[in-house]
Scaffold this active site. Structure first.
Site, mmCIF file in Angstrom:
data_model
loop_
_atom_site.group_PDB
_atom_site.id
_atom_site.type_symbol
_atom_site.label_atom_id
_atom_site.label_comp_id
_atom_site.label_asym_id
_atom_site.label_seq_id
_atom_site.Cartn_x
_atom_site.Cartn_y
_atom_site.Cartn_z
ATOM 1 N N HIS A 165 0.820 -1.217 0.000
ATOM 2 C CA HIS A 165 0.000 0.000 0.000
ATOM 3 C C HIS A 165 0.854 1.266 0.000
ATOM 4 C CE1 HIS A 165 -3.413 2.480 0.269
ATOM 5 N NE2 HIS A 165 -4.027 1.963 1.310
ATOM 6 N N ASN A 406 -10.905 -7.722 -18.041
ATOM 7 C CA ASN A 406 -11.189 -8.799 -18.988
ATOM 8 C C ASN A 406 -9.909 -9.112 -19.747
ATOM 9 O OD1 ASN A 406 -11.969 -10.443 -21.099
ATOM 10 N ND2 ASN A 406 -13.623 -9.128 -21.814
#
Length: 473
Positions: A165, A406
């Protein structure tokens, strides 16, 4: 508690292959200092994963839908996209004063291939601690990013990632995921990342609004944590995932806006959750006379920092890779939150957010860090010194691009962030549903008794995520 309960189907994940995927082109090694806003993040890893249904994979245009073929496509595209997102292929090291810095040395990304002896329809996504943690999202041991591709018994595919992070916020990770998917489909990358840390340099002279001392704190100034209250003995933070229907969100927004000012869905939802946590604390206060509840909301500063700037800087900020976050929070007595109408709570949420949605707030935050360096610091909301007083953070995931991830075999039927960060404050992330427009998927990381109370009191709103919901659209 809720769907699955203690009857979760146990399954085993077996890693069959591990390799390091580096950028496809040679990269000149260099140092990349972290920005002042990066330095506000503790060394914690964030998980994210996507599930691809076998039926959808078969119906895609791929000529070869075998696991090895899909893994090959993932690795090839990863190597290509790391040329642009080179920070994810590096390492975090300490500089001479102990601050973390990026060493962009193309160390590469640990990539795991695995098999899980469970079908997608039996995966208990409602309980990610059991179904996801360290099983489908890899535990990162080195570098900045780790990836795991897991084949399920039914032939479905899960892609999980874990990232540092300190190097990236969710906005940055979202950019990377979309670019990775675009590369896998041989499409041009729609947004190239910007690593220009000079966009976040402190002002000369700097100016720090004293109110920032109420939001952020140096670690050395923290008082030792108090002993937990008796009612929390044995209670632990745990994660759950729910779906919330669009009609219920609209109803919440209407109730939260009844004071005459329209509130956003995020403000309305956060206000409702704050009120629920307060009601739980009020009924489980063990005779304590004064309990306060804190709630923070993560604010992205990219748009704020580009206010009144030219078009070029706005574009750079829109593509900026790193952390551009602030976490304002409110603190109220639980009696006030529990007994007032939702519109009153939403007004309090709106009030504390107003202070952090300005350009000056983020410029001042950069200056605040500069004034305290090299002393490590972090947001006060994460320093819940007495976890008998409830505290949690809401991080909006509405820009989570789940439908865009995708890789050539269709969009995932499920995607979620996973952040059991390990502190004593809770964490909440609402995200768009991948299957029903307007619905939300909500990741809750709260104490078990709080979750139980929410499920009992708001069962019609927080519905445990199920496979049936994901395939019902």
């Amino acid at each position: 508690m809720g769907a699955g309960g203690n009857d979760d189907m146990l399954f085993t994940v077996t890693v069959s292959k591990t390799e390091i995927v580096a950028a496809a082109l040679p990269l000149q090694g260099h140092w990349l200092p972290l920005s002042n806003l990066d330095l506000l993040l503790p060394p914690v890893d964030v998980g994210v994963l996507f599930c691809y249904n076998k039926k959808q994979i078969i119906s895609s245009s791929l000529s070869n839908t075998s696991f090895s073929s899909m893994v090959g496509a993932l690795k090839k595209a990863l190597a290509q996209v790391l040329v642009y997102y080179y920070a994810f292929a590096g390492e975090v090291v300490a500089n001479t004063v102990g601050e973390p810095e990026m060493l962009c040395n193309n160390r590469g990304v640990d990539f795991f291939e695995a098999f899980a002896d469970i079908e997608l329809k039996h995966l208990n996504l409602y309980n990610p601690d059991e179904a996801i943690e360290a099983k489908l999202v890899p535990k990162k041991k080195a570098g900045v990013l780790a990836v795991q591709a897991t084949e399920l018994k039914c032939g479905s595919l899960v892609v999980g990632c874990s990232f540092d992070h300190r190097i990236a916020d969710a906005y940055s990770m979202n950019m990377f995921l979309v670019s990775w998917a675009e590369t896998a489909q041989s499409k041009p990358i729609s947004m190239l990342p910007c690593f220009r840390k000079s966009l976040l340099i402190p002002r000369r002279p700097g100016y720090v609004d004293p109110c920032l001392n109420n939001l952020y704190v140096t670690i050395s100034s923290l008082a030792p944590p108090k002993e937990p209250m008796d009612q929390d003995s044995g209670d632990q933070l745990m994660s759950r995932i729910y779906y919330v229907k669009s009609d219920d969100l609209n109803r919440l927004q209407s109730l939260a806006s009844s004071s005459g000012s329209k509130r956003t869905k995020l403000e309305s939802f956060s206000a409702f959750l704050w009120q629920m946590i307060a009601k739980h604390a009020e009924t489980h206060n063990d005779g304590r006379k004064l309990i306060t509840s804190k709630m923070g909301i993560v604010v992205d500063g990219r748009n704020r920092l580009s206010e009144d700037e030219d078009v070029d800087k706005a574009k750079l900020m829109g593509a900026y890779f790193g952390n551009v976050l602030s976490i304002p929070y409110g603190s109220k007595r639980v009696e006030e939150l529990a007994e007032n109408p939702l519109c009153w709570v939403a007004e309090e949420v709106h009030h504390f957010l107003e202070t952090a949605v300005t350009k000056e707030h983020f410029l001042g935050l950069v200056d605040w860090v500069e004034a305290n360096r090299p002393e490590p610091a972090l947001a006060k909301i994460y320093c819940n010194e007495n976890h008998g007083d409830p505290a949690f953070v809401v991080s909006s995931g509405q820009r989570f691009p789940v439908k865009k991830v995708n890789f050539g075999w269709g969009s995932p039927i499920f995607g979620s962030y996973h952040f059991p960060w390990g502190g004593t404050s809770g964490y909440v992330m609402p995200m768009p549903s991948p299957v029903r427009e307007g619905d939300w998927l909500v990741y809750l990381h709260l104490f078990g008794k709080q979750l139980e109370f929410i499920e009992n009191e708001a069962a019609s709103l927080f519905r445990p995520l199920t496979y049936d919901y994901l395939i019902s659209a």
